[in-house]
Write a protein that holds these residues in place. Structure first.
Motif, mmCIF file in Angstrom:
data_model
loop_
_atom_site.group_PDB
_atom_site.id
_atom_site.type_symbol
_atom_site.label_atom_id
_atom_site.label_comp_id
_atom_site.label_asym_id
_atom_site.label_seq_id
_atom_site.Cartn_x
_atom_site.Cartn_y
_atom_site.Cartn_z
ATOM 1 N N THR A 27 -4.555 -0.565 1.511
ATOM 2 C CA THR A 27 -5.203 -1.750 0.698
ATOM 3 C C THR A 27 -4.757 -2.671 1.208
ATOM 4 N N VAL A 44 -0.276 2.537 -5.337
ATOM 5 C CA VAL A 44 -1.462 1.566 -4.945
ATOM 6 C C VAL A 44 -2.067 2.396 -3.127
ATOM 7 N N ALA A 64 1.076 -1.107 -0.117
ATOM 8 C CA ALA A 64 -0.377 -0.084 0.413
ATOM 9 C C ALA A 64 0.929 1.180 0.184
#
Length: 384
Positions: A191, A187, A149
């Motif tokens: 996440t 990203v 992430a």
């Protein structure tokens, strides 16, 4: 886009070309009036006078013998952005010329309306309108293959021109277009699961799954929906066990339900997966976590004991007493499991996670009578 090829038409054109070469090779080339009537692509999904890069095109007309050059240029592009076609003059006759649609961005190729210029050895010039159609985008590889992430990942592929959007898990993301073959994206923060990356251009869209590095490897033992290292619902009950059933409506679909109805003939009970290959690569018992989703379905006081078994037949136990109803997740390091079926036996060392090859679910016969356990999504997290 689905490609269908005009094989018969292309073969017929070749025959016409060869016959024409033989018939006109000795003709007088003076007073020629070269002309193009139509350009036909091998891609039958497109209209005539259009084609995609590298597709074969047959330019049909008259007085087309002795062609010297064929060039493409975008209608709004400068003269220096002219791209020359490489073609085989053997396949050239007075009736047709065959060549592949050129596309070279470094030389100025563009999609859309182009002017095709054909010049013969007498410097007669024909110009003709042709549309170069952009193919749908394709995704090649991600780098890194498993980003974290907030990390930037590069996406390689083809035909990223006229980019419209980039999304991850259905939501737009921040991105930078590096070239027509490479995009970088960030990203999204938070996440924890992989999802599809979707790239949309003016020509269409393409999706590919991007895995996410969440700091651990997931070893799914069973989800009772056909997934995991023990994917089949082939668990068996033993000892004083009651019914073992598979029901729907759990956290992620099908779940297992195990009951103990009060029989104490053997003094123990349980249900277990099969024992085949080992499941975990990481070796630190403090970093390898055991997780399972559980529910007592209202039978408060049920005491569950979860066993992990190693290849030497050692049974390591962890205990959980249900004090509330509803689904919840139990998570514990395998170092918290006690040796020799005893959750409290922490003096005999820890199980070697790389030797675990079986999982059991049991009910303590001194808890609620009768007792019930619903369980799902048995897995290990191997942190690294």
């Amino acid at each position: 886009m689905k490609f269908k090829y005009k094989i018969n038409k292309i073969l017929s054109a070749v025959v016409v070309l060869m016959v024409s070469v033989l018939s006109y090779s000795c003709d007088d080339d003076s007073n020629l009036n070269p002309a193009i009537d139509v350009m036909v692509s091998e891609n039958s999904d497109l209209n005539t006078n259009s084609g995609m890069p590298e597709e074969l095109v047959v330019a049909e007309g008259s007085d087309l013998q002795n062609v010297k050059t064929v060039t493409f240029r975008g209608v709004n592009e400068a003269e220096e952005k002219t791209v020359e076609v490489v073609f085989n003059p053997v396949l050239n006759s007075n009736l047709a010329i065959m060549f592949n649609v050129p596309f070279d961005e470094t030389k100025g190729s563009v999609f859309g309306a182009n002017v095709v210029t054909i010049t013969n050895e007498d410097d007669d010039v024909i110009t003709y309108d042709f549309t170069i159609v952009q193919p749908e985008p394709t995704i090649g590889v991600f780098s890194p293959e498993r980003p974290k992430a907030n990390e930037t990942v590069n996406i390689s592929g083809e035909w990223f021109q006229n980019l419209v959007s980039v999304s991850f898990a259905g939501a737009p993301v921040e991105y930078t277009q590096i070239s027509s073959t490479e995009i970088s994206m960030v990203v999204p923060d938070g996440t924890k699961l992989g999802a599809d990356v979707t790239i949309e251009t003016a020509a269409g869209e393409v999706s590919a799954f991007l895995d996410i590095d969440i700091g651990y490897n997931l070893y799914l033992v069973a989800d009772f929906d056909g997934g995991g290292l023990r994917p089949n619902n082939n668990w068996v009950a033993y000892g004083d066990a009651g019914p073992l059933d598979y029901l729907t409506g759990g956290p992620t679909g099908t779940f297992a339900q195990f009951q103990w109805l009060g029989d104490t003939s053997n003094g123990y009970n349980g249900c277990q997966s099969d024992a085949t290959e080992t499941m975990v690569v990481e070796s630190d018992p403090e970093k390898v976590m055991f997780l399972i989703d559980v529910n007592c379905n209202g039978v408060i006081g049920t005491v569950a004991e979860f066993l992990i078994v190693d290849r030497d037949g050692g049974n390591w136990a962890f205990r959980h007493e249900f004090t509330e109803d509803g689904w919840h997740t139990i998570e514990a390091p395998v170092s918290a499991f006690g040796a020799n079926y005893d959750p409290g036996n922490q003096d005999s060392g820890d199980v070697d996670p790389t030797q675990i090859n079986q999982v059991k679910v049991t009910i303590a016969e001194w808890g609620a009578n009768p007792s019930l356990i619903q369980f799902d999504n048995i897995r290990f997290h191997g942190y690294y």
